[in-house]
Enzyme design. Structure first.
Site, PDB file in Angstrom:
ATOM      1  N   THR A 555       0.788  -0.902  -0.346  1.00 22.95           N
ATOM      2  CA  THR A 555      -0.468  -0.245  -0.277  1.00 22.95           C
ATOM      3  C   THR A 555       0.830   1.201  -0.063  1.00 22.95           C
ATOM      4  OG1 THR A 555      -0.241   0.760   2.385  1.00 22.95           O
ATOM      5  CG2 THR A 555      -1.592  -1.671   1.483  1.00 22.95           C
ATOM      6  N   VAL A 609      13.287   2.140  -3.807  1.00 24.32           N
ATOM      7  CA  VAL A 609      13.580   2.419  -4.769  1.00 24.32           C
ATOM      8  C   VAL A 609      13.883   1.708  -6.113  1.00 24.32           C
ATOM      9  CG1 VAL A 609      16.129   3.743  -5.269  1.00 24.32           C
ATOM     10  CG2 VAL A 609      14.721   3.936  -3.031  1.00 24.32           C
ATOM     11  N   LYS A 682      13.271   8.658  -1.414  1.00 25.52           N
ATOM     12  CA  LYS A 682      13.991   7.872  -2.081  1.00 25.52           C
ATOM     13  C   LYS A 682      15.420   7.518  -2.388  1.00 25.52           C
ATOM     14  CE  LYS A 682      11.244   6.240  -6.144  1.00 25.52           C
ATOM     15  NZ  LYS A 682      10.585   5.385  -7.541  1.00 25.52           N
TER      16      LYS A 682
END
Length: 814
Positions: A555, A609, A682
């Site tokens: 999610t 990432v 990220k």
């Protein structure tokens, strides 16, 4: 001579008795046979209930006595032809009248002594064995019924009498020397003392009766006929893949039976072991099954251990105090005080410092144990030399048993390592010098998981079970479930992994199935599930306490991402596609990493990432091998790379973004991508993994989106982008004029991180980055000039799901 014993389930009713008789007929054809018979299944407990009710002046005992009589009369009527029933029915009536008289006496006195209790329960075996004998006679099978009380002599310790073997052997030799019948039927469990008062040999004592007869008469073999096909590597009620043990030594059988394996009564082994008489555990309801042979020496089975067993309802007693160190006699006084109250010590362990002694006893005796031990050490407690006895309840003992463990290094490490990886806390450990048994005291709630973990570790060469709780069934979650379904057989065949989805949830519903959710029908099943409650979903995942559990977050939900600590603390591994946890305040990120180490629970987030690209794994490999990261340059948004690779002014910028969203490359809200927020997360995660303590607000963001596009709903966002088309066209034209391309670049160096839109020339690694690809350049001590490059698809449900899948497999192997 051979001895056969039939347990309560084997003679529970007429049909079962007939099955037993077929076995007896085959045995008698081979050799002279003694058959020991237990009470009809459940009768012993019912008789004890009658006695207890009578002693409390509860007249309901009369109705129960009536039901006992009716059950035995019906058994006779079902077994014996009507023309031959009268003597057997009369015998049952006579015995039941005697039983009623005894219970009436108990009722009048309002007291049930241990002697009277033994007398009452003896009627179960007396009735069943005489019915068995009558049935054999009706079939024309010559047999003699003999009362075991005439042959087995004990002391007067009612309820658990000790056998006088010398007298017993003499009585048996005298009787059987003159007995000519080929078959003898005797009641199990019962005996008599030297005053001819009825005694019993302890619950389960019919096995013991068989061993006593076999020992006295030097029988060739003892067969214990029961309702299972032998002793098992673990309790089959707890372990679905438990296996029958074909061969086992006397010592191993004693260890397993003492530690809760109910197939054979523990004292049974001693008499036959002394005479080298083998014992064969067989199944009345599957007589062709091989069963388990217990004998002096056994062949090696390729395993270091023979079986795993457990005892529940254990209390751990700890006597501690600085005054114990170097002073002899403390252990003696502790065990004497317990012995005087007949409190059986199951496990003993003492630290070499002599500061504490721990013993395991049955939980029922713990309160009495505290009272007597505190009294025994009253002076030392008052003077502060010893602390009052500490009691811990709610515990159990799990044990590995096997002769082949001796001098075999690594067994203990394997045992405790597998328990530790699954979050099982070991409270105490004991191992004898024989190295035949390694015992660990654990919480009783962890028994099922522990037994399964150990069985999987030592016995199951077929597969390892992996239990998943998955939140999120959107684009990525749906693809993940499809991949799990597709690869189920492959994982089982090639990786020995049985992957089961135990819990599944989306924003509306949640579903659980302890046997695994059917992945061919998960959508309908989930739709019919309960309403979603995240806290309840997590609580259920924790409370099920399954081995090798992995929580999978597919999610972008903040509440899910901030709940990982509750899971890791329960040694539940976490695989996260959700970036929120690792991009939250550094303290929480660090807490999760520490919890994962502390509780041996892997925490993997490779897809945070680069979707399915091995970015974080590669970074960790560099660091673990001693390299140092000096700089990271990356294009980390598959969405933005797709957008700028496809935008050339012919289609509007809004149309290209919508295309990216429709093809599944964007976050649910595309503004997370276009604002640079997702890229900031990220690069921060990479910086943190490289060892940098960095927060989101410390990352410099050079936005390219007009402020007008970043407010309102997603629909309003698209409308605003259309109005700002000139702005986007200008950005594109400026890049084209300088023969460059637009790339949204993330950079980390010297403790600083930044993200922003840049013009990239043809000499740069980023220039030839097409489609939705991501690229990461690691400049390290080992790669100072030519960086280590990771490049590939960095967005899309399929590749992201495959990255999550890979993390799940890594968690299973950790």
């Amino acid at each position: 001579m051979q001895v056969l014993k039939f347990g309560g389930t084997s003679v529970a009713n007429a049909d079962n008795i007939n099955k037993a008789i077929e076995i007896i007929k085959e045995s008698v054809a081979k050799d002279k046979t003694i058959v020991v018979v237990s009470a009809l299944g459940g009768i012993t407990d019912t008789l004890l209930q009658c006695g207890t009710m009578a002693a409390t002046e509860d007249e309901s005992y009369k109705a129960i006595l009536q039901s006992i009589e009716q059950r035995h009369l019906e058994t006779v009527r079902s077994l014996i032809p009507i023309t031959q029933q009268s003597s057997a029915l009369s015998l049952v009536k006579k015995r039941c009248n005697e039983l009623e008289d005894i219970c009436n006496g108990v009722f009048l006195l309002g007291e049930l002594s241990v002697r009277t209790k033994d007398k009452i329960v003896s009627y179960g075996e007396l009735l069943s064995s005489q019915i068995m004998s009558a049935r054999l006679t009706s079939l024309g099978i010559e047999n003699a019924w003999k009362d075991s009380r005439d042959l087995i002599r004990t002391d007067s310790q009612f309820g658990y009498a000790m056998v006088d073997f010398e007298t017993t052997d003499r009585l048996m030799h005298a009787y059987f020397a003159n007995a000519k019948e080929p078959l003898f039927i005797v009641p199990g469990f019962i005996a008599s003392d030297h005053k001819n008062a009825t005694t019993t040999l302890g619950r389960g004592g019919s096995d013991y009766t068989a061993a006593i007869f076999a020992s006295a008469l030097h029988a060739k073999i003892v067969e214990i006929w029961t309702d299972v096909s032998g002793m098992m590597t673990a309790d089959p009620r707890l372990v679905s893949h438990a296996k029958v043990i074909p061969n086992i030594s006397y010592q191993e059988a004693m260890e397993l039976s003492h530690f809760g394996a109910k197939v054979i009564y523990p004292p049974t082994i001693q008499p036959v072991m002394n005479k080298d008489i083998p014992v064969w555990i067989k199944n009345t309801f599957a007589p062709s099954d091989a069963g388990t042979l217990i004998e002096k020496t056994t062949s090696k089975n390729g395993n270091s251990i023979r079986g795993i067993t457990s005892i529940n309802n254990i209390a751990l007693l700890s006597l501690e105090g600085s005054g114990m160190v170097g002073i002899p006699g403390f252990s003696k006084r502790l065990f004497e005080s317990l012995s005087n109250e007949k409190i059986n010590v199951i496990l003993i362990t003492q630290a070499s410092s002599e500061h504490s002694i721990c013993v395991g006893v049955e939980e029922a005796g713990a309160a009495k144990a505290k009272e007597v031990v505190d009294n025994a050490f009253d002076h030392e407690i008052k003077t502060g030399k010893v602390d009052p006895l500490i009691i811990e309840n709610g515990l159990a003992i799990v044990a590995l048993v096997g002769d082949n463990m001796k001098s075999h290094p690594g067994i203990s490490g394997k045992m405790f390592g597998s328990l530790g990886r699954n979050g099982v806390n070991v409270r105490a450990i004991a191992q004898g010098s024989s190295e035949r048994n390694i015992s660990a005291v654990i919480a009783v709630n962890d028994v099922k998981k522990s037994i399964n973990v150990l069985h999987e570790e030592f016995f199951e060469t077929t597969h390892k079970q992996l239990n998943l709780f998955i939140t999120g069934t959107g684009n990525v979650g749906g693809r993940l479930l499809e991949q799990l379904k597709q690869q189920y057989n492959y994982l089982q065949e090639y990786l020995r992994l049985q992957v089961r989805v135990i819990g599944l949830a989306n924003s509306k519903n949640m579903l659980f199935n302890d046997e695994g959710i059917n992945l061919y029908d998960w959508k309908k099943l989930l739709q019919d599930g309960d309403g979603m409650d995240l806290q309840k979903f997590i609580d259920i995942a924790r409370s099920k306490n399954l081995r090798n559990t992995v929580f999978v977050d597919v999610t972008a939900n903040e509440n899910v991402g901030t709940s990982y600590d509750k899971l890791l603390q329960k040694s539940i591994s976490v695989v996260a596609c959700n970036k929120i946890a690792c991009s939250s305040p550094f303290a929480y990120y660090k807490k999760l990493k520490n919890l994962a180490r502390e509780y041996n629970a892997p925490f993997f987030f490779e897809t945070n990432v680069g979707a399915g690209l091995p970015v974080i794994g590669t970074l960790n490999d560099l660091l673990r091998s001693g390299d140092k990261v000096n700089r990271i340059e990356a294009v980390l948004s598959g969405t933005l790379n797709f957008v700028f690779n496809n935008y050339n002014g012919e289609k509007s910028f809004a149309e290209v973004v919508k295309q990216a969203q429709d093809e599944g490359y964007t976050e649910p809200d595309p503004r997370l991508d276009l604002s640079g927020t997702d890229v900031m997360r990220k690069i921060m995660i990479l910086a943190r993994e490289a060892g940098e303590k960095i927060e989101m607000e410390e990352i410099e963001n050079k936005p390219f989106m007009p402020a007008s596009c970043m407010t309102g709903t997603v629909a309003e966002f698209y409308t605003a982008m259309k109005k700002e088309e000139d702005h986007f066209k200008k950005l594109y034209d400026e890049a084209v004029r300088s023969d460059r391309k637009l790339k949204f670049v993330a950079r980390y160096a010297n403790g600083k991180a930044s993200v922003g839109l840049q013009h990239i020339d043809a000499s740069h690694d980023f220039y030839h980055l097409y489609g939705k690809d991501n690229i990461v350049l690691f400049y390290t001590d080992r790669y100072p000039v030519q960086p280590l490059v990771i490049k590939g698809a960095g967005a899309g449900a399929e590749v992201t799901a495959s990255g999550v899948f890979a993390d799940i497999i890594r968690a299973a192997s950790a």
